[in-house]
Design an enzyme around this catalytic site. Structure first.
Site, PDB file in Angstrom:
ATOM      1  CB  CYS A 186      -8.383  22.445   7.262  1.00 25.03           C
ATOM      2  SG  CYS A 186      -7.855  23.321   8.748  1.00 25.03           S
ATOM      3  N   GLY A 187     -10.484  22.932   4.325  1.00 28.06           N
ATOM      4  CA  GLY A 187     -10.633  22.467   2.955  1.00 28.06           C
ATOM      5  C   GLY A 187     -11.601  21.300   2.798  1.00 28.06           C
ATOM      6  CB  THR A 188     -14.208  19.951   5.096  1.00 23.32           C
ATOM      7  OG1 THR A 188     -13.358  20.229   6.197  1.00 23.32           O
ATOM      8  CG2 THR A 188     -14.946  18.654   5.284  1.00 23.32           C
ATOM      9  CB  THR A 189     -16.475  22.836   1.452  1.00 24.01           C
ATOM     10  OG1 THR A 189     -16.841  23.117   2.790  1.00 24.01           O
ATOM     11  CG2 THR A 189     -17.666  23.010   0.535  1.00 24.01           C
TER      12      THR A 189
ATOM     13  CG  HIS B 102     -14.610  18.045  11.233  1.00 26.51           C
ATOM     14  ND1 HIS B 102     -13.898  18.276  10.080  1.00 26.51           N
ATOM     15  CD2 HIS B 102     -15.752  18.785  11.123  1.00 26.51           C
ATOM     16  CE1 HIS B 102     -14.583  19.109   9.308  1.00 26.51           C
ATOM     17  NE2 HIS B 102     -15.707  19.416   9.908  1.00 26.51           N
TER      18      HIS B 102
ATOM     19  NE  ARG C  58     -12.501  33.796   5.421  1.00 30.65           N
ATOM     20  CZ  ARG C  58     -11.385  34.514   5.399  1.00 30.65           C
ATOM     21  NH1 ARG C  58     -11.445  35.818   5.353  1.00 30.65           N
ATOM     22  NH2 ARG C  58     -10.203  33.916   5.422  1.00 30.65           N
ATOM     23  CE  LYS C  59      -9.690  38.033   1.870  1.00 24.02           C
ATOM     24  NZ  LYS C  59      -8.458  38.614   2.421  1.00 24.02           N
TER      25      LYS C  59
END
Ligand code: A3P
Length: 304
Positions: free
Chosen positions: A49-52, A113, A267-268
């Site tokens: 969900c946007g952790t990185t 998480h 990924r995208k």
């Protein structure tokens, strides 16, 4: 403990949350051993969900005195963001790694998480700051599918529809999705000075605002001189999907005990990819479940 298997990964139900079996020991250890410091910053999220991205933004914001975001030797140019920000649930499974986290100099930046309600009482009581990022659960599921496929055993017959059914019953890593999101949403409403609640889609629309907001919340707002120099814009650029996806550090190596390839983290990087993976009926069903679970909280995603 109740158990199930999703995409080949055993999940165990613990204190209302579905945990990957691999991380149960780590979660128990965080609960027992993690001692927050007042200047710690904990980044929280559901997987995929946007952790990185949040790790990159928070790291480069907090470390900008030592590492200006335009510096040619910036750590994020040679390390994957997960190497810059330790993942507690994974690392606390090992005594040695736990000691390493405990020995980090302040201010520490870490991620988890875990549901807010699973965190140690000292954390939930507000001893340190938390930044949570959430995402349209449909996109989170699609992202999870591709991520899991990157280490799925060859010949697996598990399908996206199978995963979708699990998700409708709340059975995803660190799910139920709605409980994880709600736990931080409520904490952010109760303690806005301690818990910042971000949305991935809003960050995509205006990353500059997201970074400014993040810096202010973390107590390190951009100075007038930094604004004039374009420091926040440099951070946005350094951490952008386009820039990060091509870096060698993000295309080699693995992370966590499960050995996910770094490259599978990029990924995208868009909102709304679920339209290419879910039928309108699936989307309506999932939106309906989420909508019902969030009812009365003041938080909404797409109307069903
Ligand atoms: P997609 O699979 O939809 O592309 P996490 O970091 O929690 O594992 O989340 C991974 C998701 O965030 C992936 O979504 C990934 O492409 C996206 N992502 C990774 N880095 C990003 C960045 N710098 N900007 C925007 N999205 C990013």
């Amino acid at each position: 403990m109740p158990s199930t298997t999703m995409i080949g990964f055993p999940l165990l139900r613990y204190q209302g949350s579905w945990l990957l079996k691999t991380w149960v020991t780590g979660v128990l250890s965080v609960q027992r051993r993690f001692a927050p410091r007042p200047d710690d910053v904990l980044l929280a999220s559901l997987p995929k969900c946007g952790t990185t991205w949040l790790k990159s933004l928070a790291f480069s914001t907090m470390a900008r005195a030592a590492y200006p975001p335009s510096a040619a030797d910036h750590p994020l140019l040679r390390l994957n963001p997960h190497q810059c920000v330790p993942f507690l649930d994974d690392l606390f499974s090992s005594g040695e790694a736990t000691k390493a986290v405990e020995a980090l100099p302040s201010p520490r930046l870490m991620n988890t998480h875990m549901h807010h309600s699973l965190l140690p009482p000292s954390v939930t009581a507000g001893k340190c700051k938390i930044v949570y990022v959430c995402r349209d659960p449909k996109d989170g599921l699609v992202s999870m599918w591709y991520f899991a496929k990157s280490i799925m055993p060859a010949g697996s017959t598990y399908t996206f529809s199978d995963m979708f059914e699990h998700a409708c019953h709340g059975e995803t890593p660190n799910g139920p999705i709605w409980d994880n999101i709600l736990s931080y949403w409520r904490a952010s409403r109760a303690h806005p000075d301690k818990v910042l609640f971000l949305r991935y889609e809003e960050m995509l629309l205006d990353p500059g605002h997201a970074v400014t907001n993040l810096a202010r919340f973390l107590g390190v707002p951009f100075t007038a001189a930094e604004e004039a120099e374009g420091t926040s814009a440099d951070i946005v650029e350094l951490c952008s999907f386009k820039a990060m996806k091509v870096l060698p550090a993000n295309n080699t190596g693995t992370f966590t005990m499960l050995g996910f390839p770094h490259r599978s983290l990029f990924r995208k990087g868009v909102a709304g990819d679920w339209v290419d993976h879910m039928t309108p009926e699936m989307a309506r069903r999932f939106d309906g479940i989420v909508h019902e679970k969030l009812r009365g909280s003041g938080l909404t995603f797409a109307a069903p």
